[in-house]
Design a protein around this motif. Structure first.
Motif, PDB file in Angstrom:
ATOM      1  N   UNK A   1       0.922  -1.055   0.060  1.00 12.52           N
ATOM      2  CA  UNK A   1      -0.081  -0.018   0.034  1.00 12.52           C
ATOM      3  C   UNK A   1       0.958   1.202   0.124  1.00 12.52           C
ATOM      4  N   UNK A   2       0.468   2.310  -0.814  1.00 10.14           N
ATOM      5  CA  UNK A   2       1.057   3.450  -0.909  1.00 10.14           C
ATOM      6  C   UNK A   2       1.209   4.197   0.503  1.00 10.14           C
ATOM      7  N   UNK A   3       2.265   4.713   0.918  1.00  6.63           N
ATOM      8  CA  UNK A   3       2.450   5.509   2.281  1.00  6.63           C
ATOM      9  C   UNK A   3       1.055   6.308   2.404  1.00  6.63           C
ATOM     10  N   UNK A   4       0.749   7.374   1.450  1.00  5.17           N
ATOM     11  CA  UNK A   4      -0.491   8.201   1.905  1.00  5.17           C
ATOM     12  C   UNK A   4      -1.631   7.457   2.048  1.00  5.17           C
ATOM     13  N   UNK A   5      -1.906   6.182   1.481  1.00  3.51           N
ATOM     14  CA  UNK A   5      -3.107   5.568   1.596  1.00  3.51           C
ATOM     15  C   UNK A   5      -2.702   5.013   3.185  1.00  3.51           C
ATOM     16  N   UNK A   6      -1.673   4.489   3.630  1.00  2.00           N
ATOM     17  CA  UNK A   6      -1.592   3.980   5.007  1.00  2.00           C
ATOM     18  C   UNK A   6      -2.007   5.324   6.068  1.00  2.00           C
ATOM     19  N   UNK A   7      -1.438   6.496   5.415  1.00  5.55           N
ATOM     20  CA  UNK A   7      -1.759   7.605   6.403  1.00  5.55           C
ATOM     21  C   UNK A   7      -3.300   7.782   6.397  1.00  5.55           C
ATOM     22  N   UNK A   8      -3.834   7.817   5.293  1.00  8.42           N
ATOM     23  CA  UNK A   8      -5.186   7.918   5.368  1.00  8.42           C
ATOM     24  C   UNK A   8      -6.180   7.149   6.165  1.00  8.42           C
ATOM     25  N   UNK A   9      -5.792   5.832   5.961  1.00  9.48           N
ATOM     26  CA  UNK A   9      -6.376   4.743   6.731  1.00  9.48           C
ATOM     27  C   UNK A   9      -6.176   5.081   8.411  1.00  9.48           C
ATOM     28  N   UNK A  10      -5.103   5.374   8.855  1.00  4.57           N
ATOM     29  CA  UNK A  10      -4.736   5.407  10.202  1.00  4.57           C
ATOM     30  C   UNK A  10      -5.367   6.549  10.579  1.00  4.57           C
ATOM     31  N   UNK A  11      -5.428   7.668  10.026  1.00  2.42           N
ATOM     32  CA  UNK A  11      -5.908   8.945  10.620  1.00  2.42           C
ATOM     33  C   UNK A  11      -7.407   8.942  10.373  1.00  2.42           C
ATOM     34  N   UNK A  12      -7.977   8.059   9.505  1.00  2.00           N
ATOM     35  CA  UNK A  12      -9.557   7.753   9.580  1.00  2.00           C
ATOM     36  C   UNK A  12      -9.836   7.326  10.997  1.00  2.00           C
TER      37      UNK A  12
END
Length: 410
Positions: A1-12
């Motif tokens: 998974x791309x890092x921006x998607x990881x960031x988005x999932x965790x911050x969601x």
């Protein structure tokens, strides 16, 4: 998974837990004041304190958000994210040990002072997401906060019946701590501290003056204020309005809660969809359509004759509301001078807190003069005015003005 998607999932997840934790205490705050631990008995005093304690968080949040925004531009968004997450985890846990209303008020004000998870999360996601996916990312992140806001009171009510009032504060604190730990290990940001340290150390007031020269930002901040003003303003009056329409006390609390959360339910679903749409047709267009659509749907709410009609209007309006905050956040990022993203999103968060404070006060005042329907009409007028303002500022000379300011700041 791309890092921006990881960031988005965790911050969601973080947004969900933060907003859920903040709203989880709403259903039982007045009951907690009557518990053996606090021991209040006078009904008028309980109602007064419950309102003051609830508002205390927003007062200090409004005042301190710009400061945290300045520090996030200098030291990084992730640092501010963790500061807020771990700090709120401690404060929420301490609320379970409160023995007087003064303790709760002080802790709520401290919570508002150290808050800032939301603007830090938005700023971090906006800085590390590809521009072509910005609308989708902002909409998805918004849906996490909305989901927490909707489900928080429901979960809080269930837990209050199941385990009592005090353990809810401990559960919330543990949840916030877990979300912060997850963000610490998973979330990554692209932030050059040397470059940030080399920029002039501009004060909060000077930073606000610099941002105020961008007319697009001022109109976008107004959207955020009006959105929260219109959402929160009628909320204290909604049970009375539902009672007036329903005509009976049977299931009144259920219908009042259902109507109050209806716009949030459709907002949560619509936000990612409209965010994705804005990536294709432009955030300005989605924002303009959403403002007008939300304004139009305020009007029938003043003239409905049944709870079902009110519920339908609220559900439809929530679909348009879902296009506002994601579009605003994406546009704020676009029009903000480089290196001032944290300040800009924090000022936007301050406008959110201001709407939370002013909305119920003005709503109560207006309803005393015009009835509850007048609150919806005034909100509709304000949304139309704001739509015209946004159209004028975003269309005329947007890139030219922003480019001039960025050259001046460099």
């Amino acid at each position: 998974m791309e890092q921006w998607k990881k960031n988005l999932a965790v911050l969601w997840v973080g947004q969900f837990l933060v907003m859920g934790g903040m709203t989880m205490i709403i259903p039982f705050m007045s009951l907690y004041l009557q518990s053996e631990q606090i021991g209040m008995t006078n009904k008028h005093e309980i109602a007064t304190w419950a309102g003051i304690i609830f508002a205390g968080n927003f007062v200090t949040s409004f005042l301190f958000q710009p400061l945290w925004g300045k520090l996030s531009d200098r030291y990084g968004r992730k640092m501010m994210l963790l500061r807020s997450g771990f700090g709120m985890a401690v404060v929420m846990t301490l609320m379970g040990f409160a023995t007087s209303p003064w303790h709760l008020l002080l802790l709520r004000m401290v919570n508002g002072t150290i808050s800032g998870f939301n603007p830090a999360a938005v700023s971090l996601v906006s800085a590390n997401t590809p521009k072509s996916r910005m609308g989708f990312a902002m909409g998805t992140l918004q849906s996490g906060g909305i989901a927490g806001t909707i489900l928080g009171p429901f979960i809080g009510g269930l837990l209050a019946d199941a385990v009592g009032y005090q353990p809810i504060f401990y559960i919330t604190g543990i949840s916030l701590f877990a979300a912060s730990v997850l963000a610490y290990f998973v979330v990554k940001e692209s932030f050059n501290r040397e470059k940030a340290a080399a920029r002039p150390n501009v004060s909060v007031i000077q930073g606000f003056k610099q941002l105020s020269r961008v007319p697009q930002l001022m109109s976008l901040f107004a959207v955020t204020f009006l959105l929260q003003f219109a959402n929160i303003g009628p909320m204290p009056l909604m049970p009375l309005y539902v009672q007036q329409l329903h005509g009976t006390d049977v299931n009144l609390a259920f219908w009042a809660g259902f109507v109050g959360s209806a716009a949030g339910l459709s907002n949560m679903i619509a936000s990612p969809l409209l965010g994705r749409l804005s990536d294709r047709i432009g955030q300005e267009r989605v924002l303009g359509i959403s403002l007008i659509g939300a304004a139009v749907l305020f009007i029938p709410q003043a003239f409905v004759h049944s709870v079902w009609q009110l519920l339908l209007c609220r559900l439809l309006q929530g679909c348009f509301m879902g296009g506002l905050i994601p579009s605003v956040n994406a546009l704020v990022r676009r029009f903000t001078p480089d290196g001032m993203e944290g300040r800009s999103f924090s000022l936007n968060s301050s406008m959110l807190a201001l709407g939370n404070m002013v909305g119920p006060i003005v709503g109560g005042f207006v309803s005393g003069w015009t009835g509850i329907g007048g609150v919806f009409i005034i909100s509709a007028v304000l949304f139309v005015v704001n739509a015209l303002w946004v159209r004028r500022t975003l269309v005329s000379g947007a890139r030219r003005n922003t480019g001039a300011l960025r050259r001046g700041s460099s």
